[in-house]
Design an enzyme around this catalytic site. Structure first.
Site, mmCIF file in Angstrom:
data_model
loop_
_atom_site.group_PDB
_atom_site.id
_atom_site.type_symbol
_atom_site.label_atom_id
_atom_site.label_comp_id
_atom_site.label_asym_id
_atom_site.label_seq_id
_atom_site.Cartn_x
_atom_site.Cartn_y
_atom_site.Cartn_z
ATOM 1 N N TYR A 1 30.800 -33.262 38.469
ATOM 2 C CA TYR A 1 29.403 -32.933 38.941
ATOM 3 C C TYR A 1 29.832 -32.335 40.079
ATOM 4 O O TYR A 1 29.093 -31.284 40.604
ATOM 5 C CB TYR A 1 28.913 -34.354 39.173
ATOM 6 C CG TYR A 1 27.800 -34.365 39.782
ATOM 7 C CD1 TYR A 1 26.514 -34.012 39.195
ATOM 8 C CD2 TYR A 1 27.310 -34.422 41.325
ATOM 9 C CE1 TYR A 1 25.223 -34.100 39.949
ATOM 10 C CE2 TYR A 1 26.321 -34.444 42.003
ATOM 11 C CZ TYR A 1 25.370 -34.326 41.312
ATOM 12 O OH TYR A 1 24.095 -34.121 41.990
ATOM 13 N N LYS B 1 28.440 -28.545 41.319
ATOM 14 C CA LYS B 1 27.676 -28.254 42.445
ATOM 15 C C LYS B 1 27.914 -27.187 43.290
ATOM 16 O O LYS B 1 27.354 -26.516 43.905
ATOM 17 C CB LYS B 1 27.201 -29.695 43.185
ATOM 18 C CG LYS B 1 26.129 -30.360 42.263
ATOM 19 C CD LYS B 1 24.965 -29.948 41.984
ATOM 20 C CE LYS B 1 23.977 -30.891 41.372
ATOM 21 N NZ LYS B 1 22.816 -30.470 40.986
#
Length: 245
Positions: A149, A153
């Site tokens: 994740y 990002k």
């Protein structure tokens, strides 16, 4: 850009931060808001709250055909909110699901890029507007226990900078939102005080209206930014320690 009377599409607009954006857009006087959702039925339940201004759209940002159809169907859009995200909660190395990071990248980076490529010409044709990318504090500091994740990002943040330069001549602004802990299903595992989804929607619309390139939306993201500036090594050590927590 002015939020009042704009036409927006919000990916993942049926819950969490996406729904917070939808609600804030209505309160700020948006003329129409398209609710992009993989489950159109969920989106239709939200759209029933204000059928004159809300419309549900079947949209999986990793499906090129659905993105193409959405751009054609939503030809009046002036504001794109790239909110759809995936968090699988798997580590990068020690994992039973080695493809988890790839799926996170598909949604959080390539999905954002696909939507921007499809809708930037639409926004330009309607006189200009903006793209908002809902990112994370995990985009400015590596978070080892969040696996793929955080890297996805980071990539989306870099893409925001690149796209901002590319889209400026088209009169399409790009705002990146650095979001901390918010009361959503995705952040159930995070044990800190959390902001509400509408807080992020409100902060995001403020940033768009004021042409802010990157905005820390909440107390948690502000604290992460401050700790990163004050003691980057200490923050990295604290993030690493969470692996054993």
């Amino acid at each position: 850009m002015k939020i009042e009377n704009c036409v927006a599409i919000v990916t993942g607009g049926n819950r969490g931060i996406g729904l917070g954006f939808v609600e804030e857009l209505l309160d700020h006087g948006a003329r129409r808001v398209y609710i992009g959702s993989r489950d159109k039925e969920d989106g239709e339940q939200i759209a029933a709250r204000d059928p004159d201004r809300l419309k549900a759209i079947q949209l999986d940002v990793t499906d090129a055909d659905q993105v193409r159809v959405a751009a054609s169907a939503c030809s009046d859009v002036t504001l794109l909110v790239n909110n759809a995200g995936m968090f699988v909660n798997e580590r990068l190395y020690k994992t039973d699901d080695p493809d988890a990071a790839r799926r996170e990248m598909e949604v959080n980076f390539f999905g954002l890029l696909s939507m921007t490529r499809a809708f930037a010409p639409v926004i330009e044709s309607n006189g200009g507007g903006a793209v908002v990318n809902v990112l994370s504090a995990g985009a400015i500091v590596g978070v080892p226990n969040m696996g793929g994740y955080s890297p996805s990002k980071f990539a989306a943040r870099a893409a925001s900078d690149c796209l901002r330069a590319e889209l400026a001549p088209m009169n399409v602004g790009v705002t990146a939102l650095i979001v901390g802990s918010v009361e959503t299903r995705m952040s159930e595992h995070v044990k800190v005080k959390k902001s509400q989804p509408r807080d992020i929607g409100k902060a995001g619309l403020w940033a768009v209206a004021h042409n802010v390139a990157e905005h820390d939306t909440d107390p948690h993201s502000v604290a992460v930014r401050a700790n990163l500036a004050r003691d980057p090594a200490g923050l990295a050590a604290a993030m690493a320690a969470r692996l054993d927590a």
